[in-house]
Design an enzyme around this catalytic site. Structure first.
Site, PDB file in Angstrom:
ATOM      1  N   HIS A   1       2.367   7.851   5.892  1.00  0.00           N
ATOM      2  CA  HIS A   1       1.320   9.124   6.674  1.00  0.00           C
ATOM      3  C   HIS A   1       1.916  10.197   7.985  1.00  0.00           C
ATOM      4  CE1 HIS A   1      -2.047   8.526   4.661  1.00  0.00           C
ATOM      5  NE2 HIS A   1      -2.329   7.216   4.215  1.00  0.00           N
TER       6      HIS A   1
ATOM      7  N   THR B   1      -6.647   3.895  -1.164  1.00  0.00           N
ATOM      8  CA  THR B   1      -6.966   2.177  -1.568  1.00  0.00           C
ATOM      9  C   THR B   1      -8.092   1.644  -1.178  1.00  0.00           C
ATOM     10  OG1 THR B   1      -5.205   3.160   0.744  1.00  0.00           O
ATOM     11  CG2 THR B   1      -6.221   0.506   0.738  1.00  0.00           C
TER      12      THR B   1
ATOM     13  N   ASN C   1     -12.803   4.927   1.646  1.00  0.00           N
ATOM     14  CA  ASN C   1     -12.515   3.569   2.153  1.00  0.00           C
ATOM     15  C   ASN C   1     -12.885   3.364   3.386  1.00  0.00           C
ATOM     16  OD1 ASN C   1      -9.760   3.769   0.868  1.00  0.00           O
ATOM     17  ND2 ASN C   1      -8.364   4.888   2.555  1.00  0.00           N
TER      18      ASN C   1
ATOM     19  N   ASP D   1      -1.598   0.936  -4.633  1.00  0.00           N
ATOM     20  CA  ASP D   1      -2.380   1.445  -5.247  1.00  0.00           C
ATOM     21  C   ASP D   1      -2.715   2.722  -5.179  1.00  0.00           C
ATOM     22  OD1 ASP D   1      -2.284   1.695  -2.666  1.00  0.00           O
ATOM     23  OD2 ASP D   1      -3.225   1.137  -1.477  1.00  0.00           O
ATOM     24  N   HIS D   2      -1.448   3.434  -5.049  1.00  0.00           N
ATOM     25  CA  HIS D   2      -1.324   5.169  -4.966  1.00  0.00           C
ATOM     26  C   HIS D   2       0.154   5.694  -4.560  1.00  0.00           C
ATOM     27  CE1 HIS D   2      -2.159   5.242  -0.803  1.00  0.00           C
ATOM     28  NE2 HIS D   2      -3.163   4.504  -0.715  1.00  0.00           N
TER      29      HIS D   2
ATOM     30  N   HIS E   1      -2.413  11.135   0.710  1.00  0.00           N
ATOM     31  CA  HIS E   1      -3.246  10.694  -1.186  1.00  0.00           C
ATOM     32  C   HIS E   1      -3.754  11.365  -1.211  1.00  0.00           C
ATOM     33  CE1 HIS E   1      -4.469   7.047   0.402  1.00  0.00           C
ATOM     34  NE2 HIS E   1      -3.268   7.320   0.790  1.00  0.00           N
TER      35      HIS E   1
ATOM     36  N   ASP F   1       0.285  -1.253   0.214  1.00  0.00           N
ATOM     37  CA  ASP F   1      -0.010   0.259  -0.198  1.00  0.00           C
ATOM     38  C   ASP F   1       0.957   0.996  -0.411  1.00  0.00           C
ATOM     39  OD1 ASP F   1      -2.048   2.246   0.811  1.00  0.00           O
ATOM     40  OD2 ASP F   1      -3.149   0.235   1.317  1.00  0.00           O
TER      41      ASP F   1
ATOM     42  N   ASP G   1       2.714   2.859   3.022  1.00  0.00           N
ATOM     43  CA  ASP G   1       1.502   3.647   3.437  1.00  0.00           C
ATOM     44  C   ASP G   1       2.010   4.532   4.817  1.00  0.00           C
ATOM     45  OD1 ASP G   1      -0.759   5.155   2.112  1.00  0.00           O
ATOM     46  OD2 ASP G   1      -2.061   4.165   4.030  1.00  0.00           O
TER      47      ASP G   1
HETATM   48 ZN   LIG Z   1      -3.054   5.680   2.834  1.00  0.00          ZN
END
Ligand SMILES: [Zn+2]
Ligand SMILES: *[C@@H]1O[C@H](CO)[C@@H](O)[C@H](O)[C@H]1NC(C)=O
Ligand SMILES: *[C@@H]1O[C@H](CO)[C@@H](O)[C@H](O)[C@H]1NC(C)=O
Ligand SMILES: *[C@@H]1O[C@H](CO)[C@@H](O)[C@H](O)[C@H]1NC(C)=O
Ligand SMILES: *[C@@H]1O[C@H](CO)[C@@H](O)[C@H](O)[C@H]1NC(C)=O
Length: 433
Positions: free
Chosen positions: A199, A71, A92, A242-243, A348, A35, A195
Site C-alpha cells: 500500500h 483482508t 474490513n 488473502d489477496h 486491492h 497479508d 500488505d
Molecule cells: Zn491491504
C-alpha cells in the site's frame, strides 16, 4: 527365488503398515497468512527458502480469493470455507448504515458482533471435536462465536509495528512452543506484511522486494524452528494469503475517479464507504436507488451493481449486510468520494479475476507430497483440506476436497508405496551384484 518372495512380503508389510499408522495419528497444523502476498511476488526476488519449500512440498501456481479481495472478508472465507454472502464479514470495517458507525479495522478485530453471524470458523469446529487451537493475530481469531472463544488468542493491537523481523521470529518460537510443550493441534499465525509495504510504496518497488526477502528469511527461520522442536514428522504447514496488490493509477497518468462529480452524494446517499481502494458501497436515500445507479453507470473506469443483480459468481448478492449499491473500480482506480485525499500507492479490492488480485498457496509437512505443483484454485477450497489434515468433520461449507486432494499422500497409500521402493531398491541392487 526365495529372496523375491521375501521382498514381496516386505513390500506388502510396509505398504500395509504405513496407512494404518497414519490413520491413527493426527498431525498438528500451522496455518500462516502473509497479508497481501501477490501470487508472483517471489518471481523477481531471490527467495532461497521459498524455493526450497516448493521442492519439499506443494506450491499452487496461484489461488483466487473470493470477491471481495479484502483482508477480513477473504481470511474469513479461508477459515470458514464459506462465501462472503454467507459469513457476512463484508468489509474490513465494521459498519452500521443506520447510525453511520464505521469502526477502524484493528478495532473491528475484537468486535464479535461483526464476526459471529452463525457460521463457525475452523477453530471452534475443531475445539468442539476435542482439539486445542490458537490464533496468533489471525483475523477473526479474537471474536467469540456462540459464546465460545478460541482456546488461546493473541490480538494485534492498533499501532503494532508490522515489519519487525525480530518479533516475527519470536512469534514463531512462541507458536512452536505451543505445539511442542502445550500440545496445541491447530495454530493460525498472521503477518501484516507484505500488505503494508504494498500500500505505502507500491508493489513494483524495491521496498516490496525487500519485504519479500524478509518473509523468505522468516520461512527459513520457521523451518529451522520446526526442526529444533522436533516437529518435522508431526506438523503440517499451510502458507497462504488473502489477496494480491496492484499499482494505483494516479494523475497525470489518468484522471482519478471523483464520484461526487457524477452524483450529489449528500443529496442522494445516506451511507457510504468510499476512499477505501477499489471497492465501494453506498446506501441511497429512500426512493433514490435508481437515480444513484444511473448516475454511477455514467461514471468512467468502474462497474456499478445493484446488490440483487450482482453476478452470482461474486457470491455477494445474498448478503443482508451489504448495502444496496456496490461499486467495483477498474484495476488500479481508487473510488474517491469528493476529493482525492487517498495516498496509497498500491491497493486491492478489485475484481478477483484480475491476475494482480491472485495470491499464494504453499504447504509442506508429513501429509503433503514433495515437489508438487498444483493448478490454480479458489481459496474457498482450503477449508476442507484443513479439516482433512486435522481429521475432523467439517461444518457445512462451499469448498471441495477434490480440488486439493492430489497434494496429499492419498490415505497413506502412496507413502507406503514410497517406503517400499526406498527399502526395496538397495536390496534389489545388492542381490543383483
Ligand atoms: Zn491491504
Ligand atoms: C444499527 O444500529 C441501530 C441503532 O442502534 C440498530 O437498531 C441496528 O440493529 C443496527 N444494525 C445492525 C445491522 O447492527
Ligand atoms: C522489535 O521487536 C523486538 C522484540 O519484540 C523489540 O525488542 C524491539 O524493540 C522491536 N523493534 C522495534 C523497532 O519496534
Ligand atoms: C478511463 O475512462 C476514460 C473515459 O471513459 C477512458 O478514456 C480511459 O481509457 C479509461 N482508462 C482506463 C485505464 O481504462
Ligand atoms: C454454500 O454452502 C451452504 C451450506 O451448505 C449452502 O447453504 C449454500 O447454498 C452454498 N452456496 C452455494 C453458492 O452453493
Amino acid at each position: 527365488m526365495r529372496l523375491q518372495v521375501f521382498l514381496v512380503l516386505l513390500a506388502a508389510t510396509c505398504a500395509a503398515g504405513t496407512p494404518a499408522k497414519s490413520r491413527e495419528k493426527r498431525n498438528k497444523l500451522l496455518l500462516v497468512s502473509f497479508d497481501g502476498f501477490r501470487w508472483d511476488y517471489d518471481q523477481d526476488v531471490d527467495t532461497p527458502h521459498l524455493d526450497q519449500m516448493a521442492l519439499d512440498g506443494v506450491k499452487a501456481k496461484y489461488i483466487t480469493p473470493p470477491m471481495l479481495t479484502m483482508t477480513a472478508p477473504s481470511h474469513f472465507t479461508t477459515i470458514t470455507g464459506r462465501w462472503v454472502e454467507d459469513h457476512e464479514v463484508v468489509h474490513n470495517l465494521m459498519f452500521n448504515t443506520t447510525t453511520n458507525l464505521k469502526v477502524p479495522y484493528k478495532q473491528t478485530l475484537s468486535r464479535s458482533e461483526w464476526w459471529d453471524n452463525g457460521i463457525l470458523p475452523l477453530w471452534i469446529t475443531a475445539q468442539d471435536q476435542g482439539l486445542k487451537t490458537a490464533s496468533f493475530f489471525f483475523p477473526g481469531g479474537a471474536a467469540t462465536y456462540r459464546g465460545q472463544k478460541v482456546n488461546r488468542v493473541r490480538l494485534e493491537e492498533a499501532g503494532h509495528p508490522d515489519a519487525n523481523y525480530t518479533e516475527w521470529c519470536q512469534n514463531i518460537d512462541t507458536v512452536m512452543s505451543w505445539f511442542s510443550e502445550e500440545d496445541f493441534d491447530l495454530v493460525t499465525l498472521y503477518y501484516g506484511e507484505p500488505d503494508n509495504v504494498g500500500h505505502a510504496k507500491g508493489p513494483e518497488t524495491e521496498d516490496r522486494k525487500n519485504i519479500i526477502q524478509q518473509i523468505d528469511r522468516t520461512i527459513g527461520y520457521l523451518r529451522g524452528a520446526i526442526k529444533r522442536h522436533n516437529l518435522d514428522d508431526s506438523l503440517d504447514v499451510v502458507i497462504t494469503s488473502d489477496h494480491g496488490m496492484t499499482t494505483v493509477k494516479k494523475r497525470p497518468l489518468v484522471d482519478e475517479i471523483i464520484l461526487n462529480k457524477y452524483l450529489n452524494l449528500f443529496e442522494l446517499v445516506s451511507f457510504e464507504i468510499l476512499d477505501y481502494g477499489g471497492f465501494g458501497v453506498l446506501t441511497p436515500r429512500p426512493g433514490k436507488e435508481q437515480e444513484v445507479f444511473d448516475a454511477l453507470s455514467n461514471a468512467p473506469n468502474l462497474t456499478v451493481y445493484k446488490k440483487h443483480e450482482i453476478p452470482e459468481s461474486f457470491h455477494l448478492g445474498r448478503s443482508e449486510r451489504l448495502p444496496p449499491i456496490v461499486v467495483v473500480a477498474d484495476l488500479g482506480f481508487n473510488l474517491n468520494s469528493r476529493f482525492v485525499v487517498y495516498i496509497n500507492k498500491g491497493d486491492h479490492g478489485f475484481h478477483n479475476g484480475e491476475m494482480d488480485m491472485k495470491t499464494i498457496f504453499r504447504a509442506f509437512g508429513p501429509s503433503f507430497k514433495k515437489n508438487f505443483v498444483s493448478e490454480p484454485f479458489d481459496s474457498i477450497h482450503i477449508y476442507p483440506l484443513l479439516c482433512k489434515l486435522l481429521r475432523i468433520e467439517p461444518a457445512p461449507h462451499n469448498g471441495s476436497l477434490e480440488v486439493t486432494e492430489a497434494m496429499l499422500w492419498s490415505g497413506g497409500e502412496s507413502q507406503g508405496a514410497r517406503f517400499s521402493v526406498v527399502l526395496l531398491l538397495p536390496l534389489l541392487l545388492s542381490t543383483a551384484l
